[in-house]
Scaffold this active site. Structure first.
Site, mmCIF file in Angstrom:
data_model
loop_
_atom_site.group_PDB
_atom_site.id
_atom_site.type_symbol
_atom_site.label_atom_id
_atom_site.label_comp_id
_atom_site.label_asym_id
_atom_site.label_seq_id
_atom_site.Cartn_x
_atom_site.Cartn_y
_atom_site.Cartn_z
ATOM 1 N N ILE A 184 41.643 -47.176 10.354
ATOM 2 C CA ILE A 184 41.475 -48.560 10.802
ATOM 3 C C ILE A 184 40.042 -48.962 10.521
ATOM 4 C CG2 ILE A 184 40.824 -47.939 13.150
ATOM 5 C CD1 ILE A 184 42.932 -50.973 12.118
ATOM 6 N N ASN B 91 33.046 -47.210 14.950
ATOM 7 C CA ASN B 91 34.192 -48.133 14.906
ATOM 8 C C ASN B 91 34.736 -48.527 16.270
ATOM 9 O OD1 ASN B 91 36.375 -49.430 13.084
ATOM 10 N ND2 ASN B 91 37.547 -48.307 14.625
ATOM 11 N N HIS C 236 33.062 -41.805 11.975
ATOM 12 C CA HIS C 236 33.797 -43.070 11.983
ATOM 13 C C HIS C 236 34.127 -43.530 13.395
ATOM 14 C CE1 HIS C 236 37.421 -45.680 11.619
ATOM 15 N NE2 HIS C 236 36.639 -46.235 10.716
ATOM 16 N N HIS D 133 34.200 -45.224 5.020
ATOM 17 C CA HIS D 133 35.340 -45.677 4.202
ATOM 18 C C HIS D 133 35.110 -45.432 2.709
ATOM 19 C CE1 HIS D 133 37.715 -47.952 7.269
ATOM 20 N NE2 HIS D 133 36.549 -47.945 7.904
ATOM 21 N N HIS E 189 28.956 -48.016 8.540
ATOM 22 C CA HIS E 189 30.409 -47.999 8.744
ATOM 23 C C HIS E 189 31.138 -47.975 7.403
ATOM 24 C CE1 HIS E 189 34.173 -49.942 10.831
ATOM 25 N NE2 HIS E 189 34.423 -48.778 10.262
#
Length: 1377
Positions: free
Chosen positions: A1377, A1231, A1227, A1040, A1035
């Site tokens: 997010i 997520n 993602h 990110h 993740h």
């Protein structure tokens, strides 16, 4: 019973008296009683006809008229007296009987009419006309008195009335009306108390309503005017009585009470020592112990009679409540809170004033509930006891934001919009002074006119000659060379509803050289942009163009971020000097070879529509100017503005749209003008000549110079290492290694330029507020206040502290599974957060926190996950444990076993023997009857979760952390003939440490109780490992962290007009801001991740190891990832060119459809702009972009051989598809299913706190395990605070915000204007819709057991669209997010 006709004869000693019968004994009819005449001025016969109209609630008035031959005027006086609240004239008290007799005699109210004129013969005042007024009717809360007068023809205008009150007590006069004058009734407003003549024989004067300057006072009223003032001034002697109306001055010498207590002595305010305004004099005597102080009254304090509360107000809530609080509530409070010096021990105690309240003892001899009846808003009665509780209402400020008092920005905001906006003042007044001095006289005058405009009630049109109201739609004509041009001003700028006012101001269009008529049409329609479109006449070569600039309102209101400098901005608005535009030609001047001169003009505020403000400006475009390719903008406000778009109307080929969606800094922060290019995209080599310099300079600005700390308004994109995760200046234990470099390789983050720490020069200081990101990368104000970002802050700054208060023992675990279930049933009672009211958190986080109905208190009660809802025991089942490796929140770790026996690659000298304890014999025993291990390997039936080598080097470090443990682990699965996975074995390994040799143990599903419980505890360890890898690697790292360098490089090297920039931009929205937020509160030292996951403070260090050992750009493409893990092989005949090793692999099946859909869209787009490979290699921006990603953004991997080479459109398509996939599909996969699978934390505990019971057990611990194994498993699970904190965070992170931007949802402006690109985008959108149908069909297929079946949650994580909330589906463009 008929309407009576009553005749009155002049000179009679008896005249009729109209008496309301109920005054004595009746039912409302009228009785007639002869009494003594009281009209001494009547000299002529007069017939009076009195008509009685039998209706309800109608004033009954007797109106007299004179015959034509009579010169005197017959006038009826109607006096309205207000009833007291206690009943009709209830304040008459014991003297009521005497008053009743006087009423019957008509002697209670004496009136004298006063002429405004002097007697022309004598020069003296004319004799007054006297008469008694008699009580005639009562209507609701008023009583009417009436009297008739004969006014001589030469009496003149009645200017005043003298009143004498014959009652025993005062009366409150509302008004006196004289009916019968030829010019209409004479109204005399009173609204005043009239004293009894027993208290003061002086008559009371009421002047008519007409106002006079002293010099203009009618001669007949001058004496009365002067005498009335003398009465009001008093003589400065004696103590004033309550009925008096004397206004006099005194110092503040009545604040102390030294006669009662020496400690209550106070200085006199007013005088040289303590200057102060004066108060009203009361005349009370001085204190015995201090002659400078005035005695205090035991009752009410004197004020002039008409200044005191009316009796109505005195008995209604305001005044009554003040007395009740002071004389009843305060004594009860002092009894309840016996220690007057006792403070609040904590903020929870303050919160209790709004929640539980303060129990009040009964007041004096009153019954229970007395105070709640008296003060219902403040005091509540307890339902079952009836006792009083002082419980305060939550303030509206608290109700909207519990932490409003705590925030510095709110502290500042209240100086402007709080209860005391009178104290704030401008320090730089001199700047405004110089501004005004620099203006022309006409401009100064217009500023004065604007001040008038602000208080106006309607739209005004101000011109040099007139000031008139304009309620019609204006037609405005503008003449060139005029010093005044129309300024369209939107009324809400001050107080209106959106109509337009016009104000002439200094001309700002220096380029206008010819006459031009502009017709501005106003279209009265709702929700339609009102645009003024200009046209030129046929014989004019220049093109008249109107520019419409749309500026987004800030969330707090129109340009609320302008702050303290708003006043200066308002002035500039009126002068049309706030927004300067320059139109830039796409062409060079053919004669000089230089850029053409820009066409300049100021845009003026014209309208406000919902959340947007329009600015407009007109331009004359010369025929040879060429196409407008860009606009330069200068923001003259004191603060930044958010530009949505600029539209130029008037071109023959139609409007020119320029998409902005960007913050524009104030020229006070940076004098550099901002450039916005038209929506058309260009490769660098195809850039129009007139725009090349601007294109290059804009990129230089975005790159910055690498110096200094960045300011919030800047748009500089630069790189730095992760040196801001620790906080050694606060605590040495929070020191963290720098990620990025040879020792700890890592992607780069955005540079902030903050100074280095005092105690560690390698680390950057942490911000107390928000962390810098380039201005356009931060959340929009709308998004910042919507659920996603707001909720993260709410959980971390409100819910977590409340949890820590509620769960006071941070090491406390769950005693049983019922206690875990209670999180979804009863919940956790939360104490009020800081000073917030009950229900605050339930308002802030309605999905997580509920308010108890009968108490209003907050309870953290989690929503039942959809996995629990379908099967409460899903987490307990081995087949679900295996299924989630393919269709859960982390489907990226499962891989095919290709080598046997399993063996570690770590140094055996440090970590012990490398051979796995999972032997052939063990596995053969498990799959006996199906195949051998060798056959399983050959047939691709064995799969593994391998966290052995990644975690084993950290085991000894992590075990030094209190409350956690760690192993290296391997988990083996077998693919059954049904296509599902079956767990075979778990191996847990501890390296040599603390003088002990390597320890490793294999746990397997079995059929004895001891073995089953050890298997379950081993699963908890593996799930904690999987949770850590999921968050820290698959993740955070792979989406990110890896994405941030792409964002930075794209903005530094690709111009906004580059087609690849416009293709990638939607995939980058808000990623840098959410990453900065994560560095602040999630992955930082001591943050949520470290405190909740097994690796603890080594979490991010472990993420660095994974980057070093595992991350490759080419493997981030989904097909390559699947092939690398052995989960697929290339097969040109198979769908997507891949054959899956596990046919029913929900993530891979849906992911490949989405991958192909994205790739087809990217291919169509890239091939349009790059029809041949040479354009790729010659594109300097593109090559610099890819080079910077490889060598700077991922500098620690720059020499790796696996980086793709960028030479052909195919290379570019693969690169961009990979980036787009990571931002969207990858993602979304890892997520948005987090709460579904981690919400019930036994399914995926984030931490394992205790060792396996079989590892070096003591006799006592082993016996405890045998006696109660459930307790041992529960002790291994996270603590209450760890579990509830992570559950809350996972709920938030799984949530789609209302403004989520999903794949294919909205077309970008640049795509929309290109017909080909628009067409391929529509095809892309259609394929995404088809994907949703495919997913639904697959979930309905009973043969696909990894995504359907009893209690199975359908796999929808890669469904492109979703409503807001925790839905388990939806693929946004970007990582937001």
């Amino acid at each position: 019973m008929m309407k009576p006709q009553i005749t009155q004869l002049s000179h009679s000693t008896k005249t009729p008296f109209l008496l309301h019968k109920p005054f004595i004994h009746g039912d409302g009819n009228i009785a007639s009683l002869p009494i003594i005449s009281r009209h001494s001025f009547q000299k002529k016969k007069k017939n009076v006809r009195v008509g009685f109209i039998p209706t309800t609630n109608v004033n009954i008035k007797a109106v007299a008229s004179t015959t034509e031959n009579e010169k005197p005027t017959s006038v009826e006086a109607i006096v309205t007296v207000k009833l007291t609240v206690g009943g009709f004239l209830s304040n008459l008290g014991l003297d009521r009987g005497l008053d009743d007799i006087k009423h019957l005699l008509g002697k209670t109210l004496h009136l004298e009419l006063v002429s405004s004129e002097l007697d022309t013969r004598t020069g003296l005042e004319k004799e007054t006309i006297k008469g008694y007024a008699q009580w005639t009717s009562k209507e609701e809360d008023e009583v009417k008195y009436e009297s008739s007068f004969e006014i001589p023809e030469d009496f003149g205008e009645v200017g005043a009335i003298l009143v004498e009150n014959g009652h025993q007590e005062e009366m409150f006069f509302k008004d006196i009306i004289l009916n019968g004058f030829p010019y209409g009734p004479l109204h005399i407003n009173c609204n005043s108390w009239v004293h009894s003549k027993n208290d003061n024989p002086q008559k009371r004067v009421f002047f008519a309503n007409k106002s006079y300057l002293p010099s203009k006072t009618p001669s007949g009223l001058r004496r009365l005017r002067e005498e009335e003032l003398k009465i009001l001034r008093g003589n400065g002697q004696g103590e004033h009585k309550s009925f008096e109306r004397v206004y006099d001055y005194d110092v503040y010498n009545d604040l102390g009470d030294p006669d009662t207590n020496e400690d209550l002595k106070r200085p006199v305010l007013g005088g040289k020592q303590y200057p102060y305004p004066r108060r009203c004099r009361t005349g009370r005597p001085r204190c015995d112990t201090d002659p400078l102080s005035e005695k205090r009254s035991s009752g009410s304090t004197y004020v002039p009679r008409d200044e005191s509360f009316s009796e109505e107000k005195r008995l209604t809530f305001s005044a009554k409540a003040i007395y009740s609080v002071l004389h009843a509530l305060v004594p009860s409070l002092e009894t309840a809170i016996f220690d007057s010096e006792l403070g609040f021990p904590n903020f929870t105690a303050i919160d209790s004033l709004f929640n539980e309240g303060v129990n009040l003892p009964p007041f004096e001899n009153q019954k229970k509930g007395f105070l709640s009846t008296l003060l219902p808003r403040l005091v509540k009665a307890i339902a079952n006891t009836g006792e009083d509780v002082l419980r305060f209402e939550t303030t509206d400020t608290m109700d909207r934001d519990k932490f409003f008092w705590f925030r510095d920005e709110e502290f500042a905001r209240q100086t402007l919009a709080g209860v005391n906006p009178y104290s704030i003042q401008l320090v730089t007044f001199v700047l405004i002074h110089h501004l005004v001095l620099s203006l022309s006289e006409s401009a100064k005058n217009r500023i004065i006119l604007v001040m008038c405009y602000i208080s106006a009630a309607s739209y005004i049109y101000i011109s040099p000659k007139k000031l008139t109201k304009k309620m019609m739609k204006p037609q405005i004509t503008q003449l060139s060379h005029s010093t005044k041009t129309p300024f369209l001003l939107h009324k809400p700028f001050i107080h209106g509803d959106g109509n337009i006012a016009s104000l002439p101001i200094i001309s700002r269009h220096s380029f206008q050289k010819k006459k031009k008529n502009v017709r501005v049409g106003f279209i009265p329609t709702t929700n339609v942009n009102i645009k003024a479109v200009a046209s030129t006449t046929e014989n004019e070569k220049p093109t008249s163009v109107e520019a419409i600039v749309t500026v987004k309102l800030t969330v707090g209101g129109f340009l609320s971020n302008l702050g303290l400098d708003r006043g200066l901005d308002d002035i500039k608005h009126l002068l049309g000097k706030t927004l300067h535009l320059e139109l830039v030609s796409s062409e060079l001047d053919t004669r000089t070879g230089l850029e053409k001169e820009t066409i300049k003009g100021y845009a003026q505020w014209t309208s406000k529509e919902e959340d947007e403000v329009k600015y407009e400006s007109s331009f004359e475009i010369p025929e040879d100017f060429g196409e407008v390719g860009a606009i330069l903008v200068e923001n003259g406000h004191q603060e930044e503005m958010f530009f949505k778009d600029i539209i130029l109307n008037g071109f023959p080929y139609g409007p020119l749209h320029i998409n902005c969606n960007s913050w524009v800094h104030s020229k006070n922060d940076n004098p550099q003008k901002r450039v916005f290019f038209a929506n058309k995209s260009y490769l660098p080599s195809k850039t129009p000549s007139g725009l090349r310099r601007l294109r290059e300079e804009e990129l230089k600005i975005l790159r910055g110079n690498g110096q200094g700390e960045h300011k919030s308004f800047e748009r500089v994109y630069d790189y730095d290492v992760y040196n801001d995760l620790g906080d050694p200046d606060t605590n040495e234990d929070l020191k963290r290694p720098v990620l990025g470099g040879k020792q700890y390789p890592y992607p780069r983050r955005c540079r902030t330029g903050r100074p280095r720490c005092d105690t560690d020069p390698l680390s950057e200081k942490r911000s107390s507020g928000s962390t810098y990101v380039p201005r356009d990368e931060s959340f929009s104000e709308e998004k910042r206040l919507t659920f996603s970002a707001k909720a993260i802050y709410s959980v971390l700054h409100a819910l977590v502290p409340s949890l820590e208060t509620a769960i006071f023992d941070s090491e406390l675990g769950f005693p049983n599974f019922t206690a875990i279930d209670s999180l979804f049933n009863e919940g956790v009672n939360l104490p009020p957060f800081e000073n917030q009211k009950k229900g605050f958190l339930s308002t802030l986080l309605p999905r997580l926190v509920k308010a108890i109905a009968n108490t209003g208190e907050d309870v953290l009660r989690f929503e039942t996950t959809d996995t629990m809802d379908r099967d409460k025991f899903f987490w307990f089942r081995d087949e679900e444990f295996a299924r989630q490796t393919l269709a859960g929140v982390n489907p990226y770790s499962i891989q095919l076993v290709t080598e046997w026996p399993l063996k570690s690659k770590l140094d055996p000298k440090i970590y012990g023997p490398p051979e796995s304890a999972i032997t052939t014999e063990l596995i053969d025993r498990e799959i006996k009857g199906l195949m051998t291990v060798k056959e399983a390997i050959n047939q691709k039936k064995l799969f593994i979760l391998d966290y052995h080598d990644l975690f084993l080097p950290y085991v000894s470090k992590v075990r030094e952390i209190k409350g956690t443990t760690l192993y290296g682990s391997r988990t083996l699965f077998f693919l059954t003939p049904e296509g599902t996975l079956r767990p075979l074995a778990i191996e847990l390994t501890r390296p040599p440490m603390d003088g002990k040799p390597q320890w490793k143990q294999v746990f397997m599903p079995c059929w004895n109780a001891t073995g089953v419980w050890q298997w379950r505890i081993a699963k908890a360890h593996v799930l904690a490992h999987d949770s850590g890898v999921h968050q820290l690697v698959n993740h955070w790292l792979r989406t990110h962290a890896a994405m941030e360098p792409y964002v930075i490089a794209t903005n530094r090297q690709l111009s906004v007009v580059h087609p690849i920039y416009r293709l990638l931009h939607p995939h980058f929205r808000y990623t840098m801001d959410i990453n900065a937020l994560a560095r602040q509160i999630l992955i930082n030292g001591g943050g949520i991740i470290e405190s909740s996951f097994s690796p603890g403070e080594y979490s991010m260090e472990l993420s660095s190891v994974a980057y070093d050992q595992q991350w490759q750009f080419n493997l981030q493409a989904l097909p390559a990832d699947l092939i690398n893990r052995g989960m697929a092989v290339e097969d040109p005949t198979a769908p997507h060119g891949l054959k899956l090793t596990i046919e029913d692999y929900p993530f891979a099946n849906d992911g490949l459809v989405l991958w192909d859909t994205i790739k087809e869209w990217v291919s169509d787009y890239v091939n349009y702009y790059y029809p041949n490979p040479s354009l790729i290699e010659s594109d300097q921006e593109l090559q610099a972009w890819w080079t910077e990603i490889r060598t700077v953004g991922h500098a620690d991997k720059k020499d790796e051989p696996w980086w793709p080479i960028l030479k052909t459109p195919k290379d570019l398509i693969e690169i961009i598809t990979t980036i787009a996939w990571v931002a969207s599909g990858h993602h979304a996969t890892v997520n948005f299913g987090q709460y579904s699978y981690t919400g019930y934390f036994p399914n995926r505990p984030t931490i394992a706190r205790t060792n396996m019971p079989i590892e070096d057990p003591s006799e006592e611990s082993w016996n405890n395990f045998l006696r109660k194994p459930e307790s041992v498993l529960l002790e291994c699970f996270p603590t209450k605070i760890q579990a509830t904190r992570m559950m809350a965070v996972m709920d938030i992170l799984s949530n789609h915000s209302p403004d989520e931007e999903y794949l294919g949802d909205l077309v970008e402006s640049a795509w929309d204007e290109n017909l080909y690109i628009k067409g391929v985008f529509e095809r892309f959108k259609g394929r995404l819709t088809k994907l949703e149908e495919i997913i639904d069909e697959r979930n309905a297929n009973k043969n696909l057991m990894n995504r359907s079946g009893a209690g199975i949650v359908p796999y929808e994580l890669l469904k492109p669209s979703s409503p807001p909330g925790v839905t388990g589906k939806g693929v946004p463009y970007s990582i937001s997010i």
